[in-house]
Design a protein around this motif. Structure first.
Motif, short mmCIF file in Angstrom:
data_model
loop_
_atom_site.label_atom_id
_atom_site.label_comp_id
_atom_site.label_asym_id
_atom_site.label_seq_id
_atom_site.Cartn_x
_atom_site.Cartn_y
_atom_site.Cartn_z
N GLY A 17 17.25 -0.33 5.81
CA GLY A 17 16.58 -0.48 7.11
C GLY A 17 15.28 -1.25 7.00
O GLY A 17 14.69 -1.39 5.92
N SER A 18 14.82 -1.75 8.15
CA SER A 18 13.55 -2.47 8.20
C SER A 18 12.38 -1.50 8.07
O SER A 18 12.43 -0.36 8.50
N LYS A 19 11.30 -1.99 7.44
CA LYS A 19 10.08 -1.19 7.27
C LYS A 19 8.96 -1.66 8.19
O LYS A 19 7.81 -1.23 8.06
N GLU A 20 9.28 -2.55 9.14
CA GLU A 20 8.25 -3.15 9.98
C GLU A 20 7.49 -2.14 10.82
O GLU A 20 6.30 -2.29 11.08
N ALA A 21 8.18 -1.09 11.28
CA ALA A 21 7.54 -0.12 12.17
C ALA A 21 6.74 0.93 11.42
O ALA A 21 5.97 1.68 12.03
N ILE A 22 6.89 1.00 10.10
CA ILE A 22 6.27 2.10 9.35
C ILE A 22 4.74 2.07 9.41
O ILE A 22 4.12 3.12 9.63
N PRO A 23 4.08 0.92 9.23
CA PRO A 23 2.60 0.94 9.30
C PRO A 23 2.07 1.51 10.61
O PRO A 23 1.11 2.29 10.61
N SER A 24 2.68 1.13 11.73
CA SER A 24 2.19 1.65 13.01
C SER A 24 2.45 3.14 13.15
O SER A 24 1.64 3.87 13.73
N LEU A 25 3.57 3.63 12.59
CA LEU A 25 3.85 5.07 12.62
C LEU A 25 2.82 5.83 11.77
O LEU A 25 2.36 6.91 12.17
N ILE A 26 2.46 5.27 10.63
CA ILE A 26 1.45 5.90 9.80
C ILE A 26 0.12 5.94 10.53
O ILE A 26 -0.57 6.98 10.57
N GLU A 27 -0.27 4.81 11.12
CA GLU A 27 -1.53 4.75 11.85
C GLU A 27 -1.57 5.76 12.99
O GLU A 27 -2.60 6.37 13.28
N ARG A 28 -0.42 5.97 13.63
CA ARG A 28 -0.36 6.84 14.80
C ARG A 28 -0.38 8.32 14.43
O ARG A 28 -0.95 9.14 15.15
N HIS A 29 0.26 8.67 13.28
CA HIS A 29 0.51 10.09 13.01
C HIS A 29 -0.27 10.67 11.84
O HIS A 29 -0.27 11.89 11.67
N ILE A 30 -0.93 9.86 11.03
CA ILE A 30 -1.69 10.42 9.93
C ILE A 30 -2.90 11.18 10.47
O ILE A 30 -3.49 10.80 11.48
N ASP A 31 -3.26 12.27 9.81
CA ASP A 31 -4.38 13.10 10.24
C ASP A 31 -5.69 12.43 9.82
O ASP A 31 -6.10 12.50 8.65
N ARG A 32 -6.36 11.79 10.77
CA ARG A 32 -7.60 11.06 10.48
C ARG A 32 -8.77 11.99 10.19
O ARG A 32 -9.78 11.56 9.64
N GLU A 33 -8.64 13.24 10.57
CA GLU A 33 -9.69 14.20 10.24
C GLU A 33 -9.65 14.57 8.76
O GLU A 33 -10.67 14.90 8.16
N ARG A 34 -8.46 14.49 8.17
CA ARG A 34 -8.28 14.87 6.77
C ARG A 34 -8.34 13.67 5.82
O ARG A 34 -8.86 13.77 4.70
N TYR A 35 -7.78 12.51 6.26
CA TYR A 35 -7.55 11.41 5.34
C TYR A 35 -8.21 10.10 5.78
O TYR A 35 -8.26 9.78 6.98
N ASP A 36 -8.67 9.33 4.79
CA ASP A 36 -8.93 7.90 4.92
C ASP A 36 -7.72 7.19 4.34
O ASP A 36 -7.46 7.29 3.12
N ALA A 37 -6.96 6.49 5.18
CA ALA A 37 -5.67 5.94 4.77
C ALA A 37 -5.75 4.44 4.49
O ALA A 37 -6.43 3.69 5.21
N GLU A 38 -5.01 4.02 3.46
CA GLU A 38 -4.84 2.61 3.12
C GLU A 38 -3.35 2.34 2.95
O GLU A 38 -2.61 3.19 2.46
N LEU A 39 -2.91 1.13 3.33
CA LEU A 39 -1.49 0.77 3.26
C LEU A 39 -1.34 -0.53 2.48
O LEU A 39 -2.06 -1.50 2.72
N TYR A 40 -0.35 -0.54 1.56
CA TYR A 40 -0.07 -1.74 0.78
C TYR A 40 1.44 -1.89 0.62
O TYR A 40 2.17 -0.90 0.54
N PHE A 41 1.91 -3.14 0.57
CA PHE A 41 3.32 -3.44 0.36
C PHE A 41 3.54 -3.93 -1.08
O PHE A 41 2.72 -4.68 -1.62
N THR A 42 4.65 -3.52 -1.68
CA THR A 42 5.00 -4.03 -3.00
C THR A 42 5.53 -5.46 -2.86
O THR A 42 6.11 -5.83 -1.84
#
Length: 344
Positions: A17-42
């Motif tokens: 499957g495509s991974k194009e939607a995953i970054p936006s899902l992470i941005e939308r659902h990650i707990d920003r009170e708990r985490y500082d998130a970074e995203l990278y592609f292999t």
């Protein structure tokens, strides 16, 4: 309380499957009170391991593998024996480790688990120094892992095609084992699997009793069987009763020495490599921190579509086996058509 640094490593070509939607899902659902998130592609094979090692060395609290078992293995290898926890968002063809841990098979559900931040120290194994987290092995499953890797296509149908076309032609090998210093009798085997977790992936349970927290590896020897016994083997693989089959020998050990007559392919978490005649497999107790599902003990996963189709297929196979056994091409087409109809 200061926020934790969490790094997502996304394999854009894992699974089908495509991974194009995953970054936006992470941005939308990650707990920003708990985490500082970074995203990278292999960008190439081995890149996930390099990045996981780098972010571990930089002191990241958690590195999340977004991909299949190969991606999970690369990221986990970079985190072993450290304080950085492994998270998993399963996006592969089999997702063996995620399924063993009873993680949700969708991105939002997996993020909900990550947001809980529950971390356990779990075991991992090594075969000739190569870390594995689900299974390693030799014989037919390693042979098929090599075929699958060379096929150029992903997905369970590709895997099944290779299994069905090659299964009847595969010649068993003889293995001599030393388990925690004790020699066993020689075994002629269709395959020999050493399991840290219970399954290959897609809920195919090669070692249904395996635990990632008992400090032991499960050794599973499958003795040769004929095509008329294959349906029962397939059913038991999928309904977690493989260890009850008369063709199966099961042992538990911490340290395993394996001797075989000829060098050849082995696999660790489905990744095939060439190896020699003397193999050393050992457990590393509580050697990796992993984000786990707090609801896993209460969860009873329903069979997935592929599992149901595969089990039904082998039950139905008894009624048509005389026709398809004698014609491998017809056998593959018949089974592919059956599975496609179940999944449509």
């Amino acid at each position: 309380m200061s926020k934790q640094r969490i790094v997502f490593i996304i394999n854009p070509i894992s699974g089908t499957g495509s991974k194009e939607a995953i970054p936006s899902l992470i941005e939308r659902h990650i707990d920003r009170e708990r985490y500082d998130a970074e995203l990278y592609f292999t960008e190439y094979a081995g890149h996930a391991y390099e990045m996981a090692t780098q972010y571990k060395d930089e002191g990241a609290d958690m590195v999340v593998a977004v991909g299949g078992d190969g991606t999970v293995n690369e990221v986990a290898r970079g985190l072993i024996d450290s304080q950085t926890a492994l998270g998993i968002i399963p996006c592969g063809s089999g997702n063996g480790l995620a399924r063993h841990l009873m993680l949700p098979m969708n991105v939002k559900g997996a993020l909900d688990v990550i947001n809980t931040g529950l971390v356990h120290e779990l075991d991992y194994g090594t075969i000739d120094g190569h870390p594995f987290f689900c299974t390693c092995g030799m014989g037919f499953d390693a042979f098929i892992s090599k075929k699958f890797a060379d096929a150029g296509k992903r997905g369970m149908l590709t895997y099944l095609e290779n299994v069905l076309m090659e299964g009847l032609k595969y010649e068993p090998e003889t293995y001599e084992l030393t388990l925690d210093g004790n020699d066993t009798e020689p075994y002629q085997a269709f395959l020999l699997s050493v399991a840290n977790a219970s399954q290959y992936g897609n809920d195919a349970y090669i070692a249904p009793q395996a635990s990632m927290s008992d400090g032991l590896l499960d050794v599973v020897i499958m003795e040769p069987f004929d095509i008329f016994e294959a349906p029962q083997v397939g059913i038991e693989l999928m309904n977690k009763t493989m260890d009850k089959n008369s063709k199966i020998r099961c042992f538990k050990a911490k340290d395993i020495l394996i001797h075989r007559k000829n060098p050849g392919v082995i696999h660790y978490d489905g990744d095939p490599i060439e190896a020699g005649t003397e193999l050393h497999v050992t457990i590393h107790n509580k050697g990796i921190k992993v984000v786990v599902n707090p609801m896993a003990d209460k969860k009873r996963r329903k069979p997935n579509l592929m599992q149901t189709a595969f089990s039904d297929l082998f039950r139905d196979f008894n009624t048509v086996r005389e026709e398809v056994v004698t014609n491998p091409v017809k056998r593959v087409k018949s089974i592919n058509n059956y599975i496609q109809s179940k999944l449509s």
